[in-house]
Scaffold this motif. Structure first.
Motif, PDB file in Angstrom:
ATOM      1  N   HIS A 103     -16.455   0.208  22.728  1.00  0.00           N
ATOM      2  CA  HIS A 103     -16.827   1.483  22.631  1.00  0.00           C
ATOM      3  C   HIS A 103     -18.232   1.397  21.768  1.00  0.00           C
ATOM      4  O   HIS A 103     -19.129   2.155  21.819  1.00  0.00           O
ATOM      5  CB  HIS A 103     -15.882   2.630  21.790  1.00  0.00           C
ATOM      6  CG  HIS A 103     -14.621   2.761  22.386  1.00  0.00           C
ATOM      7  ND1 HIS A 103     -13.157   3.273  21.848  1.00  0.00           N
ATOM      8  CD2 HIS A 103     -14.289   2.786  23.912  1.00  0.00           C
ATOM      9  CE1 HIS A 103     -12.583   3.399  22.868  1.00  0.00           C
ATOM     10  NE2 HIS A 103     -13.078   3.262  24.041  1.00  0.00           N
ATOM     11  N   HIS A 132     -16.803   0.462  30.867  1.00  0.00           N
ATOM     12  CA  HIS A 132     -15.752   1.539  31.014  1.00  0.00           C
ATOM     13  C   HIS A 132     -15.553   1.867  32.572  1.00  0.00           C
ATOM     14  O   HIS A 132     -14.441   2.005  33.102  1.00  0.00           O
ATOM     15  CB  HIS A 132     -15.773   2.636  30.141  1.00  0.00           C
ATOM     16  CG  HIS A 132     -15.069   2.312  28.583  1.00  0.00           C
ATOM     17  ND1 HIS A 132     -15.787   1.572  27.746  1.00  0.00           N
ATOM     18  CD2 HIS A 132     -13.713   2.825  28.256  1.00  0.00           C
ATOM     19  CE1 HIS A 132     -14.881   1.566  26.854  1.00  0.00           C
ATOM     20  NE2 HIS A 132     -13.997   2.335  26.891  1.00  0.00           N
ATOM     21  N   ASP A 142     -10.800  -2.737  22.884  1.00  0.00           N
ATOM     22  CA  ASP A 142     -11.277  -1.227  23.301  1.00  0.00           C
ATOM     23  C   ASP A 142     -12.343  -0.839  22.171  1.00  0.00           C
ATOM     24  O   ASP A 142     -13.540  -0.255  22.726  1.00  0.00           O
ATOM     25  CB  ASP A 142     -10.090  -0.317  23.489  1.00  0.00           C
ATOM     26  CG  ASP A 142     -10.481   0.908  23.979  1.00  0.00           C
ATOM     27  OD1 ASP A 142     -11.233   1.199  24.756  1.00  0.00           O
ATOM     28  OD2 ASP A 142      -9.478   2.140  23.879  1.00  0.00           O
ATOM     29  N   HIS A 168      -6.054  -1.165  29.426  1.00  0.00           N
ATOM     30  CA  HIS A 168      -7.634  -0.856  29.141  1.00  0.00           C
ATOM     31  C   HIS A 168      -8.325  -1.310  28.267  1.00  0.00           C
ATOM     32  O   HIS A 168      -9.524  -1.746  28.769  1.00  0.00           O
ATOM     33  CB  HIS A 168      -7.256   0.863  28.475  1.00  0.00           C
ATOM     34  CG  HIS A 168      -8.487   1.676  28.341  1.00  0.00           C
ATOM     35  ND1 HIS A 168      -9.338   1.861  29.124  1.00  0.00           N
ATOM     36  CD2 HIS A 168      -9.218   1.726  27.071  1.00  0.00           C
ATOM     37  CE1 HIS A 168     -10.660   2.351  28.703  1.00  0.00           C
ATOM     38  NE2 HIS A 168     -10.471   2.163  27.344  1.00  0.00           N
ATOM     39  N   CYS A 201     -11.737  -3.111  29.809  1.00  0.00           N
ATOM     40  CA  CYS A 201     -13.075  -2.464  29.329  1.00  0.00           C
ATOM     41  C   CYS A 201     -13.839  -3.445  28.711  1.00  0.00           C
ATOM     42  O   CYS A 201     -14.899  -3.262  28.193  1.00  0.00           O
ATOM     43  CB  CYS A 201     -13.094  -1.198  28.955  1.00  0.00           C
ATOM     44  SG  CYS A 201     -12.318  -1.355  27.127  1.00  0.00           S
TER      45      CYS A 201
HETATM   46 FE   LIG Z   1     -11.874   2.654  25.756  1.00  0.00          FE
END
Ligand SMILES: [Fe+2]
Ligand SMILES: NC(=O)c1ccc[n+]([C@@H]2O[C@H](COP(=O)([O-])OP(=O)(O)OC[C@H]3O[C@@H](n4cnc5c(N)ncnc54)[C@H](O)[C@@H]3O)[C@@H](O)[C@H]2O)c1
Length: 374
Positions: free
Chosen positions: A197, A262, A193, A276, A280
């Motif tokens: 980002h 995302h 994750d 998640h 992503c």
């Molecule tokens: Fe995220």
């Protein structure tokens, strides 16, 4: 640099092994609410917090992963009805806890205001903003330094983002010791994750040189540390490096928001229960391949992370992810072809998708060459 930009992050960041033991200094004499999970480890942290800071005015310890509208509305009701209003909220846990705390922070006048704001994007001035001390127990979401919360509405298959500048936490206390008990799986998905980002903040129309610096540091660290950390889960030095990388990724996307990876992920988590961090990140090699000639400081940042040959880097990133056996195509994640196409079409026109600086055409070309779609 393509336009005028601004970088602002008001969170007071305090980082280091054992910083959680000093939390009473940050709470001070304020009346506090504690938001956390009910697991043993967090019950024991709660006990030690009570020893140093006294009993909380309110304890909400039934936070579930991926905070959902239904449970949140019940919890927020509890929060808004309390007589002695908390002056500060301590959010002790991962993204689900910190995001829930942001909802409660905004919910002093009831959950209806929040619902209205989410649905109409109007009425931000009616939201309260109780200060938050965010104490992350995962290295992944960066929620301790962002001003938004992901709210899931599983019943209606929707995902909302509660976003307002007044929801930046007041303080982030990042203590790598709290992350020592993370399992292999949680370590993996949260790190992916954070990697997402970092990269999403680079191939983003809102990218700037400060966010790109944070993102470059974060992505390089995560790619380097993750395989070693997964073989040595209780290594405090590696946990510290990962916490620092995740924080930098948070600082990067706190300024840019996320982008296409995302937006592709949300229906996959809602519809197929894919965590998640996996949802992503499985598209990252394809997206990287689609932006190899993006130009400017974004391309420079990607080259600093992956080396000069970005086409080769995209292949290598796919190999890197494959070693974790998490599924790197829609089909491997259980998503049938027709649904996959629909997810892609919708993702490119969604809010986060519009942050993506690349094109759908190049994405589909890269998807073809990577076998992302059957
Ligand atoms: Fe995220
Ligand atoms: N606000 C943001 O900027 C942002 C960014 C990315 C993701 N998110 C959201 O954050 C949520 C995911 O958060 P997360 O990945 O941190 O996980 P999480 O908070 O959902 O926690 C997942 C599980 O891990 C356990 N856990 C947490 N810390 C632990 C520890 N130190 N040791 C052992 N177990 C631990 C919890 O008990 C829980 O069962 C999702 O809802 C996602 O959409 C928010």
């Amino acid at each position: 640099m393509d336009k005028i930009w601004n970088y602002q992050n008001p969170v007071s960041i305090n980082f280091g092994k054992g910083i959680f033991d000093k939390i009473h200094q940050f709470i001070g004499s304020r009346n506090y609410a504690l938001i956390t999970y009910s697991d043993d480890q967090f019950t024991s942290y709660t006990r030690s917090l009570i020893k140093t800071s006294g009993k909380p005015a309110l304890l909400i310890n039934d936070i579930a992963p991926n905070p959902d509208f239904e449970l949140l509305s019940e919890q927020a009701k509890l929060y808004s009805e309390i007589k002695s209003k908390p002056e500060v909220i301590v959010a002790l846990g991962g993204g689900s806890v910190i995001d829930s705390a942001k909802v409660f922070s905004a919910a002093e006048n009831g959950f209806e205001n929040i619902k209205n704001f989410l649905e109409t994007k109007k009425g931000g001035e009616d939201l309260s903003s109780t200060p938050i001390i965010a104490v992350p127990s995962t290295s992944g979401t960066g929620s301790e330094v962002t001003c938004w919360a992901t709210i899931w509405d599983k019943k209606n298959s929707r995902k909302y983002s509660l976003a307002h500048e007044k929801l930046f936490p007041e303080i982030a206390l990042i203590d790598p010791k709290l992350m020592m008990g993370k399992s292999y799986e949680l370590t993996l998905v949260t790190a992916l994750d954070a990697l997402s980002h970092a990269l999403e903040s680079i191939w983003n129309i809102n990218a700037n040189t400060i966010s790109a610096n944070h993102a470059t540091f974060a992505a390089k660290s995560i790619l380097k540390i993750l395989p070693t950390l997964l073989n040595d889960l209780t290594n405090i030095n590696l946990r510290t490096e990962m916490a620092s990388a995740s924080l930098s990724a948070g600082l990067a996307f706190s300024s840019t928001k996320t982008a296409i990876a995302h937006n592709l992920s949300y229906p996959i988590t809602l519809g197929w229960g894919v965590p998640h961090g996996i949802a992503c990140s499985f598209t990252l090699p394809t997206i990287l391949q689609s932006v190899v000639s993006i130009g400017g400081f974004r391309e420079e940042s990607l080259k600093e992370i992956f080396g000069d040959n970005l086409t080769k880097a995209a292949d290598n990133l796919k190999i890197y992810l494959e070693r974790f056996n998490i599924g790197t195509t829609f089909l491997e994640l259980g998503i049938p072809p027709e649904k996959s196409k629909k997810i892609i079409d919708e993702a490119f026109i969604g809010e986060r998708g519009l942050n993506f600086i690349g094109s759908k055409e190049n994405f589909l070309k890269a998807a073809d060459s990577f076998g992302l779609l059957p």
